[in-house]
Design a protein around this motif. Structure first.
Motif, PDB file in Angstrom:
ATOM      1  N   PRO A  16       4.624  -4.925  -4.433  1.00 25.81           N
ATOM      2  CA  PRO A  16       3.864  -4.322  -5.301  1.00 25.81           C
ATOM      3  C   PRO A  16       4.391  -4.845  -6.638  1.00 25.81           C
ATOM      4  N   LEU A  17       5.587  -4.981  -7.060  1.00 24.45           N
ATOM      5  CA  LEU A  17       6.219  -5.576  -8.341  1.00 24.45           C
ATOM      6  C   LEU A  17       5.606  -6.893  -8.595  1.00 24.45           C
ATOM      7  N   VAL A  18       5.530  -7.582  -7.476  1.00 27.88           N
ATOM      8  CA  VAL A  18       4.919  -9.037  -7.686  1.00 27.88           C
ATOM      9  C   VAL A  18       3.474  -8.693  -8.062  1.00 27.88           C
ATOM     10  N   GLU A 152      13.676   1.715  -7.313  1.00 24.08           N
ATOM     11  CA  GLU A 152      12.251   1.513  -6.842  1.00 24.08           C
ATOM     12  C   GLU A 152      11.744   2.908  -6.790  1.00 24.08           C
ATOM     13  N   ARG A 153      10.470   3.207  -7.008  1.00 24.16           N
ATOM     14  CA  ARG A 153       9.972   4.498  -6.726  1.00 24.16           C
ATOM     15  C   ARG A 153       8.515   4.423  -6.158  1.00 24.16           C
ATOM     16  N   ILE A 154       8.405   3.300  -5.222  1.00 17.94           N
ATOM     17  CA  ILE A 154       6.979   3.177  -4.528  1.00 17.94           C
ATOM     18  C   ILE A 154       7.121   4.305  -3.588  1.00 17.94           C
ATOM     19  N   ARG A 160      -3.129   6.867  -5.510  1.00 18.10           N
ATOM     20  CA  ARG A 160      -3.417   7.515  -6.824  1.00 18.10           C
ATOM     21  C   ARG A 160      -2.252   6.848  -7.859  1.00 18.10           C
ATOM     22  N   TYR A 161      -0.846   6.782  -7.068  1.00 22.03           N
ATOM     23  CA  TYR A 161       0.254   6.500  -8.003  1.00 22.03           C
ATOM     24  C   TYR A 161       0.746   5.302  -7.513  1.00 22.03           C
ATOM     25  N   GLY A 162       0.489   4.085  -8.096  1.00 21.32           N
ATOM     26  CA  GLY A 162       1.074   2.959  -7.907  1.00 21.32           C
ATOM     27  C   GLY A 162       2.020   2.497  -8.790  1.00 21.32           C
ATOM     28  N   ILE A 163       2.549   1.322  -8.841  1.00 19.32           N
ATOM     29  CA  ILE A 163       3.550   0.955  -9.697  1.00 19.32           C
ATOM     30  C   ILE A 163       3.418   1.170 -11.209  1.00 19.32           C
ATOM     31  N   ARG A 164       2.029   0.938 -11.503  1.00 15.94           N
ATOM     32  CA  ARG A 164       1.643   1.184 -13.149  1.00 15.94           C
ATOM     33  C   ARG A 164       1.841   2.449 -13.357  1.00 15.94           C
TER      34      ARG A 164
END
Length: 225
Positions: A16-18, A152-154, A160-164
Motif C-alpha cells: 500500500p505504501l508503494v 504502519e497503520r494499515i 474506507r480508510y487506506g493509506i491516504r
C-alpha cells in the motif's frame, strides 16, 4: 539512476505504501527477500487481499519494479523498512528481519539519505538498535543522513480508510530528521503528526495496538456471556 523511494518488505504494509507513493508521482522500487513475491509482482500478480491485480498493473505502469537485489538501496533518496516482526519464543518481537534490513541500508548509506522504520516494535528500537547500526561507519543522524520511525497503520480489508485517509505518526531522531520524514509522508497521507522522538512514535503504536486488543477481547467476552 536515482530512485525516490525503496520500500523494503512487500507485504500488506509495504505494497500500500508503494501504491500511495507511485500515485504521488514518486519513482519507487520494491525490495523483498522472496523471489516468488518479486516475480509475481513484476508479472502483475498481487499476493495480498487489499491490492488487486489491476492495482499492481497500475503500479507497474508508474515505473515500479520489484527486486531481491539490495544494491538498489545505493540509488535511493529514501528507504522505508516494512518487514514483519513476529513474536519470538520469549514473547517479544523477533527483530531478525528488521536488523537484516537495517544492515542492508547501512551497507549502502549515503549522504542525505532518509531511512524510516515502519515495522511494529517496542519503544527504544530505533534509538538503541537501528541508530548504532547506521552510524557504525561514522555517519551521524541529522547531519549526514536522516532517521525516523513511523508506525504502519494499515487496516487490512478496510476499504474506507487506506493509506491516504489514515493519520500518520512520525518521530525523527532529530528535528531535521522529523522534517524530512514529514516531507515524505505528506505526499502519501493527508494527515501527518510529527512527535518528539522515535520513542514517542513507537509508544503510540503500542498504545494503539493495546487499545484495539483490549476492546476485541472485551467484545469476545461479552459474546461468550
Amino acid at each position: 539512476m536515482s530512485v525516490d523511494l525503496v520500500v523494503i518488505g512487500l507485504g500488506y504494509v509495504g505494497l500500500p505504501l508503494v501504491q500511495g507513493a507511485t500515485r504521488a508521482g514518486m519513482s519507487v522500487v520494491g525490495l523483498d527477500v522472496s523471489q516468488p513475491v518479486v516475480d509475481g509482482l513484476n508479472a502483475g500478480t498481487s499476493h495480498i487481499d487489499d491490492l488487486s491485480d489491476s492495482d499492481i498493473a497500475e503500479i507497474l505502469g508508474s515505473g515500479f519494479r520489484a527486486t531481491t537485489d539490495p544494491a538498489v538501496l545505493a540509488e535511493a533518496d529514501t528507504a522505508v523498512i516494512c518487514v514483519p516482526t513476529p513474536l519470538s519464543e520469549d514473547g517479544g518481537p523477533d527483530l531478525t528481519a528488521v536488523m537484516s534490513a537495517v544492515e542492508m541500508c547501512a551497507d549502502s548509506l549515503h549522504h542525505g539519505q532518509l531511512i524510516v522504520l515502519e515495522s511494529t516494535t517496542y519503544p527504544g528500537t530505533t534509538d538503541e538498535i537501528v541508530l548504532p547500526l547506521l552510524e557504525s561507519d561514522g555517519m551521524r543522524a541529522g547531519e549526514d543522513f536522516f532517521l525516523a520511525f513511523s508506525p504502519e497503520r494499515i487496516d487490512p480489508g478496510n476499504a474506507r480508510y487506506g493509506i491516504r485517509e489514515t493519520p500518520k505518526v512520525v518521530g525523527g531522531m532529530t528535528p531535521a530528521c522529523g522534517e524530512r520524514a514529514l516531507e515524505l509522508y505528506s505526499l502519501v497521507s493527508q494527515d501527518v503528526h510529527v512527535v518528539s522522538s522515535p520513542d514517542s512514535a513507537e509508544m503510540a503504536k503500542i498504545i494503539e495496538n493495546t487499545y484495539r486488543a483490549v476492546n476485541i477481547a472485551l467484545v469476545n467476552e461479552m459474546a461468550i456471556l
